[in-house]
Design a protein around this motif. Structure first.
Motif, PDB file in Angstrom:
ATOM      1  N   THR A 183       2.880   7.640 -10.362  1.00 28.15           N
ATOM      2  CA  THR A 183       3.070   7.652  -8.908  1.00 28.15           C
ATOM      3  C   THR A 183       3.106   9.022  -8.267  1.00 28.15           C
ATOM      4  O   THR A 183       2.558   9.219  -7.211  1.00 28.15           O
ATOM      5  CB  THR A 183       4.364   6.929  -8.516  1.00 28.15           C
TER       6      THR A 183
ATOM      7  N   LEU B  88      -0.618  -5.354  -6.873  1.00 23.51           N
ATOM      8  CA  LEU B  88      -0.413  -5.934  -5.543  1.00 23.51           C
ATOM      9  C   LEU B  88       0.642  -7.032  -5.607  1.00 23.51           C
ATOM     10  O   LEU B  88       1.519  -7.116  -4.755  1.00 23.51           O
ATOM     11  CB  LEU B  88      -1.749  -6.499  -5.053  1.00 23.51           C
TER      12      LEU B  88
ATOM     13  N   LYS C  50      -5.387   5.478  -2.510  1.00 21.52           N
ATOM     14  CA  LYS C  50      -4.898   6.053  -1.266  1.00 21.52           C
ATOM     15  C   LYS C  50      -3.390   5.916  -1.175  1.00 21.52           C
ATOM     16  O   LYS C  50      -2.710   6.760  -0.657  1.00 21.52           O
ATOM     17  CB  LYS C  50      -5.563   5.318  -0.093  1.00 21.52           C
ATOM     18  N   ASN C  51      -2.874   4.832  -1.683  1.00 23.27           N
ATOM     19  CA  ASN C  51      -1.470   4.529  -1.460  1.00 23.27           C
ATOM     20  C   ASN C  51      -0.809   3.848  -2.641  1.00 23.27           C
ATOM     21  O   ASN C  51      -0.224   2.787  -2.491  1.00 23.27           O
ATOM     22  CB  ASN C  51      -1.337   3.596  -0.259  1.00 23.27           C
TER      23      ASN C  51
ATOM     24  N   LEU D 135       1.883   4.477  -4.105  1.00 23.09           N
ATOM     25  CA  LEU D 135       3.323   4.335  -3.880  1.00 23.09           C
ATOM     26  C   LEU D 135       3.660   3.087  -3.085  1.00 23.09           C
ATOM     27  O   LEU D 135       4.676   2.455  -3.307  1.00 23.09           O
ATOM     28  CB  LEU D 135       3.850   5.560  -3.121  1.00 23.09           C
ATOM     29  N   ASP D 136       2.769   2.734  -2.142  1.00 28.36           N
ATOM     30  CA  ASP D 136       3.062   1.588  -1.270  1.00 28.36           C
ATOM     31  C   ASP D 136       3.097   0.288  -2.039  1.00 28.36           C
ATOM     32  O   ASP D 136       3.699  -0.682  -1.597  1.00 28.36           O
ATOM     33  CB  ASP D 136       1.985   1.441  -0.179  1.00 28.36           C
ATOM     34  N   TYR D 137       2.431   0.256  -3.188  1.00 24.61           N
ATOM     35  CA  TYR D 137       2.331  -1.007  -3.906  1.00 24.61           C
ATOM     36  C   TYR D 137       3.333  -1.096  -5.049  1.00 24.61           C
ATOM     37  O   TYR D 137       3.242  -1.946  -5.910  1.00 24.61           O
ATOM     38  CB  TYR D 137       0.900  -1.205  -4.416  1.00 24.61           C
TER      39      TYR D 137
ATOM     40  N   LYS E  15       1.017  -8.260   3.855  1.00 26.63           N
ATOM     41  CA  LYS E  15       0.677  -7.246   2.869  1.00 26.63           C
ATOM     42  C   LYS E  15      -0.664  -7.566   2.203  1.00 26.63           C
ATOM     43  O   LYS E  15      -1.516  -6.701   2.044  1.00 26.63           O
ATOM     44  CB  LYS E  15       1.786  -7.181   1.826  1.00 26.63           C
TER      45      LYS E  15
ATOM     46  N   SER F 267      -0.500  10.657  -2.506  1.00 22.93           N
ATOM     47  CA  SER F 267      -0.980   9.713  -1.508  1.00 22.93           C
ATOM     48  C   SER F 267      -1.819  10.492  -0.500  1.00 22.93           C
ATOM     49  O   SER F 267      -1.767  11.717  -0.461  1.00 22.93           O
ATOM     50  CB  SER F 267       0.172   8.952  -0.846  1.00 22.93           C
ATOM     51  N   ALA F 268      -2.602   9.763   0.270  1.00 18.61           N
ATOM     52  CA  ALA F 268      -3.565  10.420   1.151  1.00 18.61           C
ATOM     53  C   ALA F 268      -3.089  10.325   2.595  1.00 18.61           C
ATOM     54  O   ALA F 268      -2.469   9.340   2.983  1.00 18.61           O
ATOM     55  CB  ALA F 268      -4.925   9.754   1.002  1.00 18.61           C
TER      56      ALA F 268
END
Lengths: 272, 272
Positions: free
Chosen positions: A107, A177, A266-267, A269-271, B24, B75-76
């Motif tokens: 991460t 996810l 891209k993300n 961390l978000d997942y 989500k 992250s972007a």
């Protein structure tokens, strides 16, 4: 649309630029796999033996119930189908969990995430080498002879590898996810076990819809390829239509995979 | 004119806030965006020269870690441009180590993930082991480590792979004073070699000791930036003032800040 081309270039570029990194990570995973177990490296031989050896014991030595198929002893015919199946199915599970399992390490760095499922796939195929070896031993023990068409195995292992890479790019993101996908993938693989020609041979009695499914089923292509190469001395260029369909399916999976991977990168961390 | 190590131009980082679980998944699978926008960072523009050390300070949730993640490439940015020269390495409290692997295995895995070769790792390992100073625990699984030991291992890896930019995200806050001192010395040596350091910390004395610049974030925006002494003094004064507020005033203040960070629905403002 240009966005999808960007996704494609990004992920494909990451994979090609990092092929050495993928290789060394796979080697690390391969060496690491059974380290914590009491029997250690012995499992590399034991687990394929348990997987294939069980069939061999039951159908080869024990019961001998299966009648020969097209003049080939049933146990040999079965082993040649079970081996590619385990090669693929053991890979599916490991690769699907690959990113999730390493998430803590991944991460907070700029590691290109898409190399993880591919390196896990590669290490699963390294393990499968032992199983293929065992398959050849059983094959030879039953009095079958290798012909030069057995070299087709190299092509079909490569097919399996490409297919697994493409699939793992998709599944590893899905599992990140939502964990639900782990269960779905397990269930899907259980279904595929019965829907792929491992224990049976597709005949003319099959309904049309299923014949079509069988034609598009990439698992079936690899399994059939193993059998045809080893047992029936048929080479892959003798069925170009099947090959074309297989590579189209793989290309579709790869196209979906690159989009998923780019969105995840891209993300990540978000997942979490 | 000194070279810039890190340059940010109008960087926004938007996190979608989902009010329903389904949003989500829809957001991931459909090209349309779902959820509400939350600006973790808004309109961040600054640059850091090579060889400087900059502190990121601010209250919890002000966007320090988000900014650190962006610079690290974990992250972007949602919009704007970010340029970081050279390798960036980040170390944080959750030190990015696998608990099931031993310390040594973690070193290998992390370095492989970061793209080092086996030979490079072999050369680096003694240095990392020496710095982490974990003795016999180096061969034990990380799950047996205390939080301080984990941080030591993570820090030792991040520092010794010789990055051009080092980001330390509160990693020193769990170590004891002796280890903190060792780390600060290492960082000092690092800076003298012209490397750039970004230091996220709540410890103002450490920040004053070590950094020459400071950047104060408030609710995802730069509140003040400049020489370390001035910014930390202003920040300390703010903290004192804030603590003197009544509970209700404090709450009103933070709520007002938070509200500014929400922006309508998560639709892209300009059509791509």
């Amino acid at each position: 649309m240009p966005q999808y081309i960007k996704y494609f270039c990004q992920t494909t570029g990451d994979l090609f630029k990092n092929f050495r990194r993928i290789g060394s990570l796979a080697l690390f995973d391969y060496r690491q796999a059974n380290k914590k177990m009491f029997l250690g490296g012995l499992w590399k031989l034991l687990s394929p033996f348990i997987q294939i050896g069980a069939y061999w014991l039951v159908f080869g030595i024990g019961l001998r119930s299966g009648a020969p198929i097209d003049g080939i002893p049933y146990v040999v015919w079965l082993t040649c189908g079970v081996t590619p199946w385990y090669m693929l199915s053991s890979c599916v599970g490991r690769a699907a969990n690959s990113i999730y399992g390493k998430a803590a390490v991944l991460t907070r760095s700029n590691i290109p995430v898409c190399i993880i499922p591919v390196s896990t796939t590669l290490s699963a195929f390294m393990d499968s080498g032992w199983m293929i070896l065992l398959m050849l031993v059983i094959f030879l023990c039953n009095g079958c002879r290798l012909s030069w068409e057995a070299l087709n195995l190299v092509y079909y292992v490569f097919c399996g590898f490409a297919f697994m890479c493409a699939l793992s790019l998709v599944t590893s993101v899905l599992v990140m996810l939502a964990r639900d996908f782990q269960k779905l993938i397990q269930m899907g693989m259980r279904l595929m076990f019965f829907l792929s020609p491992i224990f049976w041979k597709p005949g003319r009695t099959l309904p049309g819809a299923f014949r079509l499914f069988d034609l598009c089923n990439p698992f079936a292509y690899v399994i059939r390829g193993f059998r045809e190469g080893l047992l029936f001395h048929v080479s892959f260029w003798q069925s170009p239509r099947d090959g074309l369909i297989f590579w189209c399916v793989v290309a579709c999976l790869y196209a979906i995979g690159v989009v998923f991977q780019s969105k995840l990168r891209k993300n990540l961390l978000d997942y979490m | 004119m000194a070279e810039q190590a890190i340059t940010l131009q109008k960087v926004d980082k938007v996190y979608p806030i989902y009010h329903k679980a389904a949003e989500k998944y829809l957001d991931f699978f459909l090209p349309k965006s779902f959820g509400q926008k939350f600006y973790a960072l808004r309109d961040i523009t600054f640059s850091l020269e090579k060889g400087t050390s900059t502190a990121l300070i601010g209250l919890n949730g002000s966007g320090k870690s988000t900014l650190a993640n962006l610079i690290a490439g974990a992250s972007a940015p949602t919009s704007g441009t970010l340029i970081a020269e050279g390798n960036v390495s980040m170390t944080s409290i959750s030190a990015g180590v696998s608990t099931m692997l031993t310390g040594l295995e973690n070193i290998t895995q992390k370095c492989l993930l970061l793209g080092l070769s086996y030979q490079q790792i072999k050369d680096l390992t003694p240095q990392i082991v020496e710095f982490a100073d974990l003795g016999a625990f180096m061969d034990q699984q990380v799950k047996t480590y205390s939080s301080g030991m984990r941080a030591k291992l993570g820090f030792a890896i991040s520092v010794n792979i010789d990055p051009d930019v080092l980001i330390i995200d509160e990693a020193l806050s769990v170590g004891d004073p002796t280890f903190t001192k060792k780390c600060l010395q290492k960082m000092q040596a690092f800076r003298e070699r012209g490397k750039t350091i970004v230091f996220v910390s709540h410890s103002l004395p450490q920040v004053r000791d070590f950094c020459d610049h400071a950047l104060w974030l408030e609710a995802g925006q730069i509140r003040s930036m400049g020489a370390c002494g001035e910014v930390t003094a202003a920040y300390a004064a703010f903290i004192k003032e804030f603590n003197a507020f009544s509970r209700a005033e404090q709450k009103a203040y933070t709520t007002r800040l938070r509200e500014k960070q929400f922006g309508g629905s998560n639709e892209p403002e300009t059509k791509p």
